[in-house]
Motif scaffolding. Structure first.
Motif, PDB file in Angstrom:
ATOM      1  N   LEU A 188       0.840  -1.192   0.000  1.00 24.47           N
ATOM      2  CA  LEU A 188       0.000   0.000   0.000  1.00 24.47           C
ATOM      3  C   LEU A 188       0.878   1.246   0.000  1.00 24.47           C
ATOM      4  N   LYS A 189       0.581   2.166  -0.908  1.00 25.53           N
ATOM      5  CA  LYS A 189       1.351   3.392  -1.022  1.00 25.53           C
ATOM      6  C   LYS A 189       0.442   4.595  -0.820  1.00 25.53           C
ATOM      7  N   GLN A 190       1.013   5.653  -0.358  1.00 26.37           N
ATOM      8  CA  GLN A 190       0.276   6.874  -0.076  1.00 26.37           C
ATOM      9  C   GLN A 190       0.449   7.860  -1.222  1.00 26.37           C
ATOM     10  N   ASP A 191      -0.695   8.322  -1.776  1.00 28.17           N
ATOM     11  CA  ASP A 191      -0.690   9.306  -2.852  1.00 28.17           C
ATOM     12  C   ASP A 191      -1.137  10.644  -2.261  1.00 28.17           C
ATOM     13  N   ILE A 192      -0.178  11.523  -2.017  1.00 29.77           N
ATOM     14  CA  ILE A 192      -0.481  12.790  -1.355  1.00 29.77           C
ATOM     15  C   ILE A 192      -1.386  13.663  -2.221  1.00 29.77           C
ATOM     16  N   GLU A 236      -3.547  12.825  -4.489  1.00 28.20           N
ATOM     17  CA  GLU A 236      -4.916  12.305  -4.538  1.00 28.20           C
ATOM     18  C   GLU A 236      -5.663  12.594  -3.242  1.00 28.20           C
ATOM     19  N   GLN A 237      -4.967  12.503  -2.115  1.00 29.20           N
ATOM     20  CA  GLN A 237      -5.621  12.787  -0.839  1.00 29.20           C
ATOM     21  C   GLN A 237      -5.984  14.261  -0.708  1.00 29.20           C
ATOM     22  N   ARG A 250      -9.071  15.353  -3.249  1.00 27.77           N
ATOM     23  CA  ARG A 250     -10.402  14.760  -3.182  1.00 27.77           C
ATOM     24  C   ARG A 250     -11.409  15.753  -2.602  1.00 27.77           C
ATOM     25  N   SER A 289     -15.361  11.637  -0.459  1.00 26.03           N
ATOM     26  CA  SER A 289     -14.901  11.066   0.806  1.00 26.03           C
ATOM     27  C   SER A 289     -16.019  10.765   1.787  1.00 26.03           C
TER      28      SER A 289
END
Length: 202
Positions: free
Chosen positions: A174-178, A180-181, A184, A189
């Motif tokens: 699992l990777k974090q996409d800054i 995309e967060q 949104r 959400s």
């Protein structure tokens, strides 16, 4: 008089601990002798007025490096030993040559000190109104500021290089996409639902 007695006491225990490190067959005992040697070396630093180096020796070497050695030894199977217990001729030759060179340097240093009739206190630049830590900081950040910065950069490059070399891409992680967060919206959400009575949310 008291300083001389403490010096010979610390020096004798330091030599005994050093011999215990190299002569002990059990690695765990060698590490414990090493800790004993570190403490007595710190005592010698305190005697010459270098309290910062003495405390640094106890905190860094005893509190970190020696403890790391103990953890490594506890995770290694120390029951496995060589069948014959013999050392290679190259190893014995290297040990004898290294020990001979160190012994020669110690003898030359002692003879030079006796011939010049100098004392150890003459080599220690102490000032009654300036603390030892302040003197060390003044010398380190004035006369040796550029070597200090160079060593810091080398350590930083080594740390970054170790991270880069050991980094591996793993499939399925699992990777974090800054972006995309952050991009949104509220509609993406949050979902508002009205459940029926007695059915709950599925």
């Amino acid at each position: 008089m008291i300083a001389d007695i403490l010096f010979f006491m610390f020096a004798s225990i330091l030599l005994a601990g050093s011999l215990g490190v190299v002569l002990s067959k059990n690695p765990m005992y060698s590490v414990l002798f090493l800790v004993l040697s570190f403490f007595n070396a710190a005592g010698l630093f305190l005697l010459i007025g270098a309290e910062f180096l003495g405390l640094l020796l106890m905190m860094v070497y005893v509190g970190a490096i020696a403890v790391m050695f103990l953890f490594v030894l506890m995770t290694v199977d120390m029951t496995q030993q060589d069948d014959d217990g013999k050392r290679s001729p190259l190893f014995v030759t290297l040990v004898l040559v290294t020990g001979g060179v160190l012994l020669f340097e110690i003898i030359i240093s002692i003879l030079a000190g006796v011939a010049s009739n100098t004392r150890l206190s003459e080599f220690v630049a102490t000032q009654s109104d300036v603390q030892n830590i302040v003197q060390l900081g003044q010398v380190l950040f004035t006369n040796y500021v550029y070597p200090f910065i160079a060593v810091s950069m080398i350590l930083l490059v080594g740390m970054v290089g170790a991270i880069v070399l050991t980094h591996r891409k793993r499939e399925g992680a699992l990777k974090q996409d800054i972006s995309e967060q952050i991009g949104r919206t509220r509609e993406e959400s949050i979902e508002i639902v009205t459940p029926s009575l007695g059915k709950g949310i599925s």
